[in-house]
Write a protein that holds these residues in place. Structure first.
Motif, PDB file in Angstrom:
ATOM      1  N   MET A 288       1.141  11.457  -8.741  1.00 27.60           N
ATOM      2  CA  MET A 288       0.092  10.554  -8.266  1.00 27.60           C
ATOM      3  C   MET A 288      -1.288  11.122  -8.560  1.00 27.60           C
ATOM      4  N   THR A 289      -2.269  10.242  -8.641  1.00 25.63           N
ATOM      5  CA  THR A 289      -3.648  10.647  -8.874  1.00 25.63           C
ATOM      6  C   THR A 289      -4.283  11.085  -7.556  1.00 25.63           C
TER       7      THR A 289
ATOM      8  N   LYS B 158       0.118   9.287 -13.416  1.00 32.26           N
ATOM      9  CA  LYS B 158       0.192   7.879 -13.019  1.00 32.26           C
ATOM     10  C   LYS B 158       1.211   7.791 -11.890  1.00 32.26           C
ATOM     11  N   LEU B 159       0.943   6.964 -10.878  1.00 27.72           N
ATOM     12  CA  LEU B 159       1.815   6.887  -9.706  1.00 27.72           C
ATOM     13  C   LEU B 159       3.243   6.517 -10.086  1.00 27.72           C
TER      14      LEU B 159
ATOM     15  N   GLU C 267      -6.786   9.744  -6.208  1.00 20.61           N
ATOM     16  CA  GLU C 267      -7.076   8.504  -5.493  1.00 20.61           C
ATOM     17  C   GLU C 267      -5.839   7.989  -4.768  1.00 20.61           C
ATOM     18  N   ASP C 268      -4.669   8.075  -5.435  1.00 18.70           N
ATOM     19  CA  ASP C 268      -3.412   7.682  -4.793  1.00 18.70           C
ATOM     20  C   ASP C 268      -3.152   8.548  -3.563  1.00 18.70           C
TER      21      ASP C 268
ATOM     22  N   LYS D  32       0.826  -1.207   0.000  1.00 21.06           N
ATOM     23  CA  LYS D  32       0.000   0.000   0.000  1.00 21.06           C
ATOM     24  C   LYS D  32       0.859   1.256   0.000  1.00 21.06           C
TER      25      LYS D  32
ATOM     26  N   VAL E  88       5.832   2.976  -3.784  1.00 21.62           N
ATOM     27  CA  VAL E  88       5.820   3.908  -4.905  1.00 21.62           C
ATOM     28  C   VAL E  88       6.864   3.461  -5.922  1.00 21.62           C
TER      29      VAL E  88
END
Length: 217
Positions: free
Chosen positions: A147-148, A187-188, A150-151, A24, A27
């Motif tokens: 990152m998004t 994108k992450l 959501e990320d 989780k 990265v």
């Protein structure tokens, strides 16, 4: 069920929970070599009127690509050839180099977030159809994470926040004050330059663990 069996089950559950947490907070890392972004006007000055970039390969960030086109960048001391242009064309021209590159060129670019070029170092760009002297635009890019939203929510961070990234491997390192950049277009992925990658012996497909820094924003 005896105590030994219970202990085995507990250890297995804890191991899975730990693995889930690591994943989780993970990265992916990518090395960003020297490159440049150019405005359409500057592209035409370097390659000819009406010129458009041609795609060599897609980059990890959606809509971004490495172009076939390269230029030479020149400083007071030396020049660097075949510096890749990244597309598409932008509203301003920016050149990103490592500290080692800057020493070779004989310039002192500041450490900046991408897009923050006001008062940055000057640089000369040389293309097949012309050359340009830019009074500003040369930087060393601040280590950052794309990152998004959501990320960001999952990591519990916000755009503009600084975090630490801990990386294992042959030479474990911690990258401090890593800038978080949040957008639905991203994108992450964390970007480091070649100096940082070489110093930490980063290998392909490596990832780091994000750690929040309390009190720093």
């Amino acid at each position: 069920m005896n105590n030994e069996a219970i202990q085995t089950i507990v250890e297995e559950v804890m191991s899975r929970l730990s693995a889930g947490t690591e994943k989780k907070n993970s990265v992916p890392l990518a090395v960003s070599a020297r490159h440049c972004h150019v405005s359409q006007a500057d592209l035409e000055a370097l390659f000819g009127k009406g010129y458009t970039l041609t795609k060599k390969a897609d980059l990890s960030q959606p809509g971004q690509f490495a172009a076939n086109e390269t230029i030479t960048i020149a400083g007071p001391r030396a020049s660097l050839e075949k510096v890749r242009i990244l597309g598409p064309a932008r509203h301003m021209t920016q050149v990103e180099v490592s500290r080692t590159d800057s020493i070779k060129l004989g310039v002192k670019p500041p450490l900046r977030e991408s897009g923050d070029i006001i008062g940055s170092a000057p640089i000369t760009l040389v293309g097949p159809k012309g050359s340009l002297y830019k009074k500003e635009g040369l930087i060393i890019a601040q280590t950052h994470i794309h990152m998004t939203p959501e990320d960001a929510k999952g990591f519990g961070v916000e755009n503009g926040e600084y975090v630490e990234i801990k990386v294992g491997g042959e030479r474990p390192v911690t990258f401090g004050k890593v800038l978080v950049r949040v957008s639905s277009r991203y994108k992450l992925e964390m970007h480091v330059d070649t100096d940082e990658a070489n110093a930490s012996l980063l290998a392909g497909n490596q990832a780091g663990k994000l750690v929040k820094i309390e009190g720093i924003s």
